[in-house]
Motif scaffolding. Structure first.
Motif, PDB file in Angstrom:
ATOM      1  N   SER A  89      -8.398   5.232  39.109  1.00  0.00           N
ATOM      2  CA  SER A  89      -7.712   6.143  38.659  1.00  0.00           C
ATOM      3  C   SER A  89      -7.037   5.582  37.232  1.00  0.00           C
ATOM      4  O   SER A  89      -6.853   6.197  36.285  1.00  0.00           O
ATOM      5  N   SER A  90      -6.933   4.249  36.979  1.00  0.00           N
ATOM      6  CA  SER A  90      -6.394   3.592  35.945  1.00  0.00           C
ATOM      7  C   SER A  90      -7.330   3.725  35.098  1.00  0.00           C
ATOM      8  O   SER A  90      -7.099   3.572  33.781  1.00  0.00           O
ATOM      9  N   GLY A  96      -0.739   4.864  44.659  1.00  0.00           N
ATOM     10  CA  GLY A  96      -1.715   4.491  43.245  1.00  0.00           C
ATOM     11  C   GLY A  96      -1.486   5.619  42.425  1.00  0.00           C
ATOM     12  O   GLY A  96      -1.393   5.595  41.143  1.00  0.00           O
ATOM     13  N   THR A 121      -6.897  12.614  44.394  1.00  0.00           N
ATOM     14  CA  THR A 121      -6.154  11.706  45.433  1.00  0.00           C
ATOM     15  C   THR A 121      -5.760  12.736  46.719  1.00  0.00           C
ATOM     16  O   THR A 121      -5.661  12.348  47.742  1.00  0.00           O
ATOM     17  N   ASN A 150      -0.245   5.229  38.692  1.00  0.00           N
ATOM     18  CA  ASN A 150      -0.955   5.784  37.622  1.00  0.00           C
ATOM     19  C   ASN A 150      -0.275   6.836  36.524  1.00  0.00           C
ATOM     20  O   ASN A 150      -0.523   6.852  35.618  1.00  0.00           O
ATOM     21  N   THR A 159      -7.721   2.484  43.930  1.00  0.00           N
ATOM     22  CA  THR A 159      -6.790   3.018  43.090  1.00  0.00           C
ATOM     23  C   THR A 159      -6.987   2.676  41.292  1.00  0.00           C
ATOM     24  O   THR A 159      -6.493   3.303  40.784  1.00  0.00           O
ATOM     25  N   ILE A 160      -7.876   1.250  41.292  1.00  0.00           N
ATOM     26  CA  ILE A 160      -7.852   0.995  39.778  1.00  0.00           C
ATOM     27  C   ILE A 160      -8.880   1.967  39.248  1.00  0.00           C
ATOM     28  O   ILE A 160      -8.919   2.163  38.082  1.00  0.00           O
ATOM     29  N   SER A 187      -7.660  -1.203  48.817  1.00  0.00           N
ATOM     30  CA  SER A 187      -6.916  -0.231  48.117  1.00  0.00           C
ATOM     31  C   SER A 187      -6.758  -0.404  46.458  1.00  0.00           C
ATOM     32  O   SER A 187      -6.791   0.239  45.765  1.00  0.00           O
ATOM     33  N   ILE A 188      -6.765  -1.701  46.112  1.00  0.00           N
ATOM     34  CA  ILE A 188      -6.715  -2.074  44.727  1.00  0.00           C
ATOM     35  C   ILE A 188      -8.203  -1.722  44.013  1.00  0.00           C
ATOM     36  O   ILE A 188      -8.455  -1.265  42.997  1.00  0.00           O
ATOM     37  N   ASN A 238      -1.533  -0.451  40.186  1.00  0.00           N
ATOM     38  CA  ASN A 238      -2.082  -0.645  41.365  1.00  0.00           C
ATOM     39  C   ASN A 238      -1.816  -1.611  42.498  1.00  0.00           C
ATOM     40  O   ASN A 238      -1.713  -1.440  43.681  1.00  0.00           O
ATOM     41  N   SER A 287      -3.009  -2.650  33.497  1.00  0.00           N
ATOM     42  CA  SER A 287      -3.447  -1.791  34.757  1.00  0.00           C
ATOM     43  C   SER A 287      -3.165  -2.254  35.996  1.00  0.00           C
ATOM     44  O   SER A 287      -3.320  -1.478  36.918  1.00  0.00           O
ATOM     45  N   THR A 320     -14.538  -0.890  42.078  1.00  0.00           N
ATOM     46  CA  THR A 320     -14.346  -0.568  43.743  1.00  0.00           C
ATOM     47  C   THR A 320     -15.228  -1.673  44.406  1.00  0.00           C
ATOM     48  O   THR A 320     -15.005  -2.276  45.461  1.00  0.00           O
TER      49      THR A 320
END
Length: 760
Positions: free
Chosen positions: A653-654, A722, A690, A726, A650-651, A646-647, A617, A613, A319
């Motif tokens: 969660s991955s 996202g 989320t 995922n 959302t990453i 955003s990436i 995303n 991954s 993040t």
């Protein structure tokens, strides 16, 4: 996370909790002192050529920050109306922060207060007649020159133009000045309207500051209610809120100590830190509840942190990388915001480590969580999704490819919003005032073109200046027959002088004009610096690409007469403020993607999984940006950061999903079993986090500042996208990578590696 570190956090949880609470309390005072940099300079890099040109012009000709106050006046040119206009103008001129001698209104303009002293007393034998004829001629010319500026074509709409003192010279804050002007305008009968670029910039910052605080409170309450519904336990609702409050206060406090100030986009600081904190606790809560089935509270927390400590750390790291990618932006507020959020992300991680053990284990009696509503149905849906993905991976992959191709096509239709007024709602006071002024008077956007001037004005030079002025007055561009609503040059002032009192020498007329209109000459001609300018007005509420066409056309026309001519002004600065946003969008996203891949590869110890991954995303970001292009939505200050932010979110969660997947695989599960297990455990936490965060972000739709509205809604969509990526695309990619794995019908109950259990 290493077992020794977890054991330390749990063993010393009370002292660490006290340290965290004390640090939070100490941060309150400095955090409240963090303010906004409301200057136009804060929106540009210090070495930006347009900003440097603006600052140079301001030094040469004085501050050109004008506020226009306009209203309807019956029979505006009658003696009675002119007297009323003059009285109201005098009242406005006395507002602290206004240059009273620079105030313009139609009454004072036509009164010709300095006429006698400027022209002297000798007109020959026909003195009275000649003086009266000169006054009548000048009055007619002044009315014509004031059209669209101080009086409308309808002879009913009038305006007072107020010049602001520079921030260094003013004795009060600009907020006090604007508030008093608006109070006087509201008290005036009929009501007057207040507009101008400085007002727009001020209102943007004001809305950002007010909304940043109010929306944080609203989202804070909504998230608390949402977490209470999901967790049904006040302790687990209090924990994320404590983490959020602490990280926000610590971040703001450190920014104050570092001498930093918030910028226009920084109001999202609190909301984004809320997201990061809530997401971490959601994963901890779901895992802790599962561990409590067979373990004591302390052992369950130990096992939870042992399993999730690493993913939470790496999620925070990715993040931070996403936010740090914003530092490649050409826009100063975006760069500073990226640094602030990277700092805040690290502090969320610290707050989570300090607050979680002490808060959860403080009184173990009320530590357990209940099942969220419809959790059984959610698990069944997640398992059905996993099985469907395993069954039709190629079909899902083909559909995804089609959507991405369509989205990429939509991205090429994206445009940048250069109309700064579009950042406000249509019913906001600044837009209502802009509409009134532009409908009744003409353009409210003030700017200039300036060029070299000699130490002593000559007839040839003035003829060239007059030629350029006429060119600009008659300028047209394709689709716009009147791009400039008002053009004022020194020659317009000189041409006001009737032939009967005109001098044969340019310098003589310049001296005469200085006597008639003391403020006009120094505002247009700086003899010492050798610079002349022509003041222009254009419609502020203009289509996105139109302003740049007008500015380019004026620059091109001016350089045909004066090759060194340059355009400048707040109008120009606001137009080009977000010119580079589209390029910034893709550049910062590219940096974020590379950084996230590298960080994810380290976290998972697998380059192939890190690359894999990225796909789920990138998918929601592509859908959001492509959808904006197809729907005709424009890139503004808020949407410019959607991709890279955003990436980075959302990453997370991955990382949690793939960590759970790897853990299941290490325990001997097939790919199919690992996917089903991860869906039923990690998947639940992803859904809870989320949904809570999407609700919190959607609160930004209540903002008065349109970029925040876009950012909130589009980020909510990106987060939901996202989640889908995922839970659908990621297992689909895992299925394609391991096609030999068999499908099983039931998930293996989630377990954790056997750690050293700490005694109660």
């Amino acid at each position: 996370m290493k077992a020794t570190g977890i054991a330390f956090l749990i063993r010393y949880r009370i002292p660490l909790l006290l340290v965290a609470v004390i640090a939070t309390l100490l941060a309150i005072r400095p955090a409240m002192q963090l303010d906004f940099d409301r200057t136009i300079e804060s929106l540009y890099a210090p070495d930006n050529p347009r900003l440097l040109e603006f600052q140079k012009s301001r030094r040469l000709f004085g501050g050109d920050e004008f506020v226009v106050v306009a209203w309807e006046q019956d029979d505006a040119l009658s003696d009675e109306s002119l007297e009323q206009i003059s009285r109201f103008s005098d009242t406005l001129s006395q507002v602290p922060g206004i240059e009273p001698e620079s105030t313009q209104n139609i009454s004072d303009t036509l009164t010709l207060k300095n006429f006698d002293s400027a022209i002297g007393s000798s007109f020959g034998p026909f003195q009275v007649f000649a003086r009266r004829a000169a006054q009548i001629t000048m009055r007619k010319r002044l009315i014509a020159l004031s059209r669209g500026l101080l009086i409308g074509e309808d002879d009913r709409t009038v305006a007072v133009v107020l010049r602001l003192k520079s921030a260094d010279d003013a004795t009060v804050d600009r907020a006090v000045t604007y508030r008093r002007i608006r109070e006087l305008a509201a008290e005036h009968d009929p009501k007057a309207y207040v507009a101008g670029e400085p007002i727009q910039v001020y209102d943007a910052f004001r809305y950002v500051e007010e909304d940043g605080f109010n929306l944080f409170l609203v989202s804070f309450v909504l998230l608390g209610v949402g977490l209470l519904i999901l967790f049904q336990n006040l302790r687990w609702v209090t924990l994320p809120l404590l983490i959020v409050v602490a990280s926000v206060l610590w971040t703001r406090g450190l920014l104050v100590l570092a001498g930093a100030r918030l910028s226009m986009v920084s109001s999202m600081l609190n909301a984004l830190l809320t997201i990061i904190g809530v997401a971490a606790v959601a994963h901890i809560a779901v895992r802790f509840r599962a561990e409590r089935v067979n373990h004591s509270a302390q052992a369950a927390l130990y096992r939870t942190l042992r399993v999730l400590g690493g993913p939470i750390f790496w999620a925070a790291a990715t993040t931070a990388i996403g936010f740090l990618s914003l530092t490649v932006s050409n826009i100063t507020p975006v760069r500073s915001f990226g640094l602030m959020m990277a700092l805040g992300t690290g502090l969320v991680l610290l707050a989570t480590a300090l607050y979680t053990p002490g808060t959860i284990l403080l009184a173990k009696k009320w530590v357990d969580l209940k099942s969220p509503p419809a959790e059984g149905a959610l698990i069944a849906t997640l398992l059905l999704t996993a099985r469907t993905v395993r069954r039709f991976p190629l079909m899902i992959g083909a559909g995804t490819a089609v959507l991405i191709i369509a989205s990429v096509a939509g991205m090429f239709r994206l445009n940048v919003e250069t109309d700064f007024s579009k950042n406000f709602r249509e019913d906001s006071p600044v837009i209502v005032a802009l509409n009134f002024i532009e409908d009744r008077l003409g353009g409210a956007g003030s700017w200039e073109v300036n060029f070299e001037a000699p130490d002593e004005l000559t007839k040839d030079y003035l003829d060239r200046t007059r030629d350029l002025s006429q060119r600009l007055k008659s300028l047209t561009i394709e689709g716009n027959e009147e791009p400039l609503t008002n053009v004022v040059s020194l020659t317009d002032g000189l041409d006001l002088i009737p032939p009967i009192i005109s001098s044969d020498l340019p310098e003589g007329n310049l001296k005469l004009l200085s006597g008639l209109q003391p403020e006009l000459v120094p505002s247009l001609y700086n003899r010492e610096a050798g610079r002349m300018r022509i003041i222009l007005r254009s419609a502020e509420r203009t289509q996105s690409s139109e302003k740049k066409r007008i500015i380019d056309a004026v620059a091109q026309e001016a350089r045909q007469v004066f090759p060194d001519a340059k355009v400048s002004g707040i109008y120009v600065l606001l137009t080009f403020l977000i010119e580079s946003l589209l390029a910034d969008q893709f550049l910062s996203f590219g940096v974020a993607a590379c950084g996230v891949i590298a960080m994810t590869g380290i976290a998972l110890r697998s380059v192939s999984l890190a690359i894999l991954s990225i796909v789920p995303n990138v998918f929601p970001i592509a859908i959001v940006l492509g959808g904006m292009g197809w729907l005709g939505l424009t890139i503004n200050l808020g949407t410019a950061m959607i991709a890279s932010v955003s990436i980075g979110l959302t990453i997370d969660s991955s990382i949690h999903y793939l960590t759970g997947f790897q853990s299941a695989r290490r325990r001997g599960c097939s790919v199919a079993e690992a996917i089903l297990e991860t869906h039923s455990s990690t998947g639940r936490a992803l859904v809870f986090a989320t949904l809570a965060l999407a609700v919190g972000f959607s609160v930004l739709s209540l903002s008065h500042f349109i970029p925040l509205v876009y950012f909130g809604l589009l980020t909510s969509l990106a987060l939901i996208g996202g989640l889908a990526g995922n839970l659908i695309l990621l297992p689909m990619l895992l299925t394609l990578r391991y096609p030999q794995s068999a499908i099983v019908s039931e998930p293996v109950p989630p377990t954790a590696p056997e750690p050293q259990v700490i005694a109660e």
